[in-house]
Design a protein around this motif. Structure first.
Motif, mmCIF file in Angstrom:
data_model
loop_
_atom_site.group_PDB
_atom_site.id
_atom_site.type_symbol
_atom_site.label_atom_id
_atom_site.label_comp_id
_atom_site.label_asym_id
_atom_site.label_seq_id
_atom_site.Cartn_x
_atom_site.Cartn_y
_atom_site.Cartn_z
ATOM 1 N N GLY A 102 -62.560 38.332 53.766
ATOM 2 C CA GLY A 102 -63.794 38.519 53.021
ATOM 3 C C GLY A 102 -63.526 38.363 51.537
ATOM 4 O O GLY A 102 -62.376 38.231 51.102
ATOM 5 N N ILE A 103 -64.578 38.384 50.744
ATOM 6 C CA ILE A 103 -64.458 38.326 49.290
ATOM 7 C C ILE A 103 -64.560 39.739 48.748
ATOM 8 O O ILE A 103 -65.569 40.418 48.940
ATOM 9 N N VAL A 104 -63.511 40.178 48.094
ATOM 10 C CA VAL A 104 -63.445 41.534 47.545
ATOM 11 C C VAL A 104 -63.603 41.451 46.035
ATOM 12 O O VAL A 104 -62.970 40.626 45.371
ATOM 13 N N HIS A 105 -64.457 42.299 45.468
ATOM 14 C CA HIS A 105 -64.649 42.302 44.018
ATOM 15 C C HIS A 105 -64.461 43.709 43.472
ATOM 16 O O HIS A 105 -64.776 44.701 44.126
ATOM 17 N N ASP A 106 -63.930 43.781 42.241
ATOM 18 C CA ASP A 106 -63.685 45.079 41.624
ATOM 19 C C ASP A 106 -64.710 45.344 40.532
ATOM 20 O O ASP A 106 -65.671 44.594 40.335
ATOM 21 N N GLU A 107 -64.477 46.447 39.785
ATOM 22 C CA GLU A 107 -65.433 46.836 38.755
ATOM 23 C C GLU A 107 -65.491 45.846 37.596
ATOM 24 O O GLU A 107 -66.455 45.816 36.836
ATOM 25 N N ASP A 108 -64.481 45.009 37.445
ATOM 26 C CA ASP A 108 -64.462 44.000 36.379
ATOM 27 C C ASP A 108 -65.044 42.672 36.836
ATOM 28 O O ASP A 108 -64.939 41.662 36.128
ATOM 29 N N GLU A 109 -65.643 42.648 38.039
ATOM 30 C CA GLU A 109 -66.213 41.423 38.614
ATOM 31 C C GLU A 109 -65.166 40.354 38.910
ATOM 32 O O GLU A 109 -65.496 39.174 39.036
ATOM 33 N N LEU A 110 -63.902 40.761 38.986
ATOM 34 C CA LEU A 110 -62.870 39.832 39.445
ATOM 35 C C LEU A 110 -62.949 39.772 40.965
ATOM 36 O O LEU A 110 -63.078 40.806 41.630
ATOM 37 N N GLU A 111 -62.866 38.568 41.509
ATOM 38 C CA GLU A 111 -63.009 38.410 42.949
ATOM 39 C C GLU A 111 -61.796 37.711 43.538
ATOM 40 O O GLU A 111 -61.165 36.861 42.899
ATOM 41 N N VAL A 112 -61.499 38.069 44.763
ATOM 42 C CA VAL A 112 -60.371 37.463 45.471
ATOM 43 C C VAL A 112 -60.708 37.412 46.959
ATOM 44 O O VAL A 112 -61.370 38.316 47.491
ATOM 45 N N VAL A 113 -60.320 36.324 47.592
ATOM 46 C CA VAL A 113 -60.474 36.227 49.045
ATOM 47 C C VAL A 113 -59.285 36.938 49.675
ATOM 48 O O VAL A 113 -58.131 36.574 49.438
ATOM 49 N N ILE A 114 -59.556 37.971 50.433
ATOM 50 C CA ILE A 114 -58.499 38.763 51.055
ATOM 51 C C ILE A 114 -58.639 38.686 52.569
ATOM 52 O O ILE A 114 -59.745 38.806 53.106
ATOM 53 N N GLY A 115 -57.521 38.464 53.242
ATOM 54 C CA GLY A 115 -57.554 38.380 54.698
ATOM 55 C C GLY A 115 -56.357 39.057 55.335
ATOM 56 O O GLY A 115 -55.315 39.235 54.699
ATOM 57 N N SER A 116 -56.513 39.435 56.592
ATOM 58 C CA SER A 116 -55.440 40.063 57.362
ATOM 59 C C SER A 116 -55.314 39.382 58.718
ATOM 60 O O SER A 116 -56.324 38.988 59.322
ATOM 61 N N LEU A 117 -54.077 39.253 59.162
ATOM 62 C CA LEU A 117 -53.787 38.679 60.477
ATOM 63 C C LEU A 117 -53.063 39.715 61.321
ATOM 64 O O LEU A 117 -52.169 40.403 60.838
ATOM 65 N N ARG A 118 -53.468 39.804 62.570
ATOM 66 C CA ARG A 118 -52.774 40.646 63.541
ATOM 67 C C ARG A 118 -52.539 39.809 64.800
ATOM 68 O O ARG A 118 -53.435 39.081 65.244
ATOM 69 N N THR A 119 -51.353 39.905 65.359
ATOM 70 C CA THR A 119 -51.053 39.107 66.551
ATOM 71 C C THR A 119 -50.208 39.883 67.541
ATOM 72 O O THR A 119 -49.373 40.710 67.152
ATOM 73 N N ALA A 120 -50.454 39.608 68.810
ATOM 74 C CA ALA A 120 -49.640 40.161 69.893
ATOM 75 C C ALA A 120 -48.773 39.072 70.504
ATOM 76 O O ALA A 120 -48.054 39.319 71.474
ATOM 77 N N GLY A 147 -67.499 36.436 40.164
ATOM 78 C CA GLY A 147 -68.674 37.063 39.578
ATOM 79 C C GLY A 147 -69.937 36.232 39.671
ATOM 80 O O GLY A 147 -70.057 35.295 40.473
ATOM 81 N N SER A 148 -70.923 36.625 38.832
ATOM 82 C CA SER A 148 -72.231 35.936 38.779
ATOM 83 C C SER A 148 -72.924 35.945 40.125
ATOM 84 O O SER A 148 -73.511 34.944 40.561
ATOM 85 N N ASN A 149 -72.871 37.090 40.814
ATOM 86 C CA ASN A 149 -73.482 37.185 42.144
ATOM 87 C C ASN A 149 -74.870 37.823 42.117
ATOM 88 O O ASN A 149 -75.409 38.187 43.159
ATOM 89 N N GLU A 150 -75.434 37.982 40.900
ATOM 90 C CA GLU A 150 -76.769 38.571 40.816
ATOM 91 C C GLU A 150 -77.797 37.677 41.519
ATOM 92 O O GLU A 150 -78.777 38.156 42.083
ATOM 93 N N ASN A 151 -77.549 36.381 41.456
ATOM 94 C CA ASN A 151 -78.423 35.427 42.141
ATOM 95 C C ASN A 151 -78.004 35.359 43.610
ATOM 96 O O ASN A 151 -76.941 34.850 43.940
ATOM 97 N N SER A 152 -78.843 35.870 44.473
ATOM 98 C CA SER A 152 -78.475 35.971 45.889
ATOM 99 C C SER A 152 -78.266 34.610 46.529
ATOM 100 O O SER A 152 -77.406 34.442 47.392
ATOM 101 N N ALA A 153 -79.046 33.636 46.107
ATOM 102 C CA ALA A 153 -78.893 32.301 46.683
ATOM 103 C C ALA A 153 -77.536 31.707 46.309
ATOM 104 O O ALA A 153 -76.860 31.093 47.134
ATOM 105 N N TYR A 154 -77.128 31.923 45.052
ATOM 106 C CA TYR A 154 -75.816 31.428 44.609
ATOM 107 C C TYR A 154 -74.698 32.161 45.335
ATOM 108 O O TYR A 154 -73.712 31.553 45.784
#
Length: 422
Positions: free
Chosen positions: A326-344, A386-393
């Motif tokens: 998912g896309i994780v954002h902090d209080e400074d509006e910095l965003e990063v795509v963060i993911g986790s993998l689990r395997t058996a 950032g700049s996610n105030e516009n929902s369409a964007y």
């Protein structure tokens, strides 16, 4: 180093008279032995197997020599941005060890604690970890620190390391169990990818005599409990443990508090975590026994919901590997795509899979990696943050990143298919 010599040294060290906590504060920085060699008692020989192998003892000696060279200093222990029980417990153990050399160290991380078990671990044990946000970092006088230490990471998952190194703070030690990321310019390096948990490495330090745990000291009991939790966490409740991990757990069993550990493990999931798990179920696609799910935008403090969702998806019938992102954002509006993998799947190497899927940045730094059974990745969004105030964007931006991540993963899952049709 020869094993016989190491054995004699280890025997002698564990026979030294144990001082009280008050006495230790006064004299250990002056009288700490250098794992001396002597004959020792014969009845200790049967315990030698429990003190780690020759490499573990050699590394313990090297670490002690490093600490002796840095007595009376002030250090920073830098953890990954979102520290797990393995990292937290090992950092605390390191802090207790270096107190004997009159080294004061602070345990810091840049992200947040969002996993309910991590929050419970810190609260119930009083584990002394501090969150340093970008604002906090600006207020710190980094020139007051004579060194920094990386524990359970190699700097690739921490925002703090760059700022600390730019301030001229030297790297003294790197202690980790993940795959070697690069050659480290550090005085002491103990990176062992074949060990399942960094908690195992630190328990071996304890077994070698770097710190004598005392079950009558509450702080020692809580630290041993934290180590047991870290070891258990990184070995999937010991199901992926190897001989060294079991031996470390056996040693910790003499000191840890089972009730305290149970209280940590009984921490409930928050509603927000459950919502993310629900999203992952709705959005998942399953191909070739891989379950892949994008969960959209998450708040910074909910970041640990992603690995929990991956843990849940991998339990589905006919699924051996799950990837949640998912896309994780902090209080400074910095965003990063963060993911986790689990395997058996035993033949799937998470480290190789993630590195091949997402590659590396312009400086040669990989976007992710892993260990046995688990892995993760973080991809900065840079200019598009950032700049996610516009929902369409915001929706359009997510769709682009969601498609790109899926495309990179499916190229490995279905190499003959074209995931995105023109």
């Amino acid at each position: 180093m020869q094993l016989n010599s190491s054995s004699k040294q280890s025997e002698s060290f564990l026979l030294t008279t144990e001082t009280s906590r008050e006495d230790a504060d006064v004299e250990v920085s002056l009288t700490r032995p250098s794992l001396p060699s002597s004959n020792g008692e014969g009845n200790n020989r049967k315990n030698l197997g429990q003190r780690g192998n020759s490499l573990a003892f050699q590394k313990s000696e090297e670490l002690q020599k490093t600490l002796l060279a840095h007595r009376h200093e002030r250090h920073l222990v830098i953890l990954q941005d979102f520290p797990d029980p393995d990292a937290l417990s090992c950092a605390w153990t390191y802090q207790l060890i270096v107190e004997q050399y009159d080294i004061k160290c602070e345990i810091v991380y840049a992200g947040t604690l969002s996993h309910q078990e991590n929050i419970a671990l810190v609260k119930l044990t009083g584990l002394p970890a501090q969150r340093w946000t970008s604002q906090v970092l600006k207020s710190k006088d980094l020139s007051s620190y004579q060194g920094c230490i990386l524990i359970d990471n190699q700097g690739t998952t921490s925002q703090l390391l760059t700022a600390v190194q730019q301030a001229g703070v030297p790297l003294i030690a790197v202690i980790d169990h993940h795959t070697l990321q690069s050659e480290h310019k550090s005085e002491f390096v103990d990176v062992r990818p074949n060990v399942r948990a960094t908690s195992t490495i630190f328990t071996q330090y304890l077994q070698s005599g770097l710190l004598s745990l005392d079950s009558s000291i509450g702080q020692h009991v809580k630290c041993a409990t934290a180590l047991m939790h870290g070891l258990r966490s990184d070995t999937n409740r010991l199901m992926q443990a190897q001989e060294e991990d079991f031996m470390a757990a056996a040693y910790l069993s003499r000191f840890y508090d089972a009730q305290l550990l149970n209280a940590i493990l009984q921490a409930n999931r928050s509603k927000r975590v459950m919502d993310v798990i629900e999203r992952s179920l709705k959005n998942r696609i399953v191909q070739n026994n891989f379950s892949i799910a994008g969960v959209g935008y998450l708040r910074y403090e909910d970041r640990d919901a992603i690995p929990q969702a991956a843990d849940f998806l991998v339990t589905e019938e006919n699924v051996h590997t799950a990837v949640v992102y998912g896309i994780v954002h902090d209080e400074d509006e910095l965003e990063v795509v963060i993911g986790s993998l689990r395997t058996a799947k035993l033949t799937l190497d998470p480290d190789e899979f993630i590195k091949e899927a997402f590659g590396q940045d312009s400086s040669g730094r990989f976007f992710g990696g892993g260990r046995t059974g688990a892995g993760g990745f973080e991809i900065p969004m840079g200019f598009l943050s950032g700049s996610n105030e516009n929902s369409a964007y915001a929706k359009m931006k997510w769709e682009v990143y969601d498609s790109q991540v899926k495309q990179k993963l499916l190229k490995l899952v279905n190499p003959k298919d074209n995931p995105i049709q023109s």
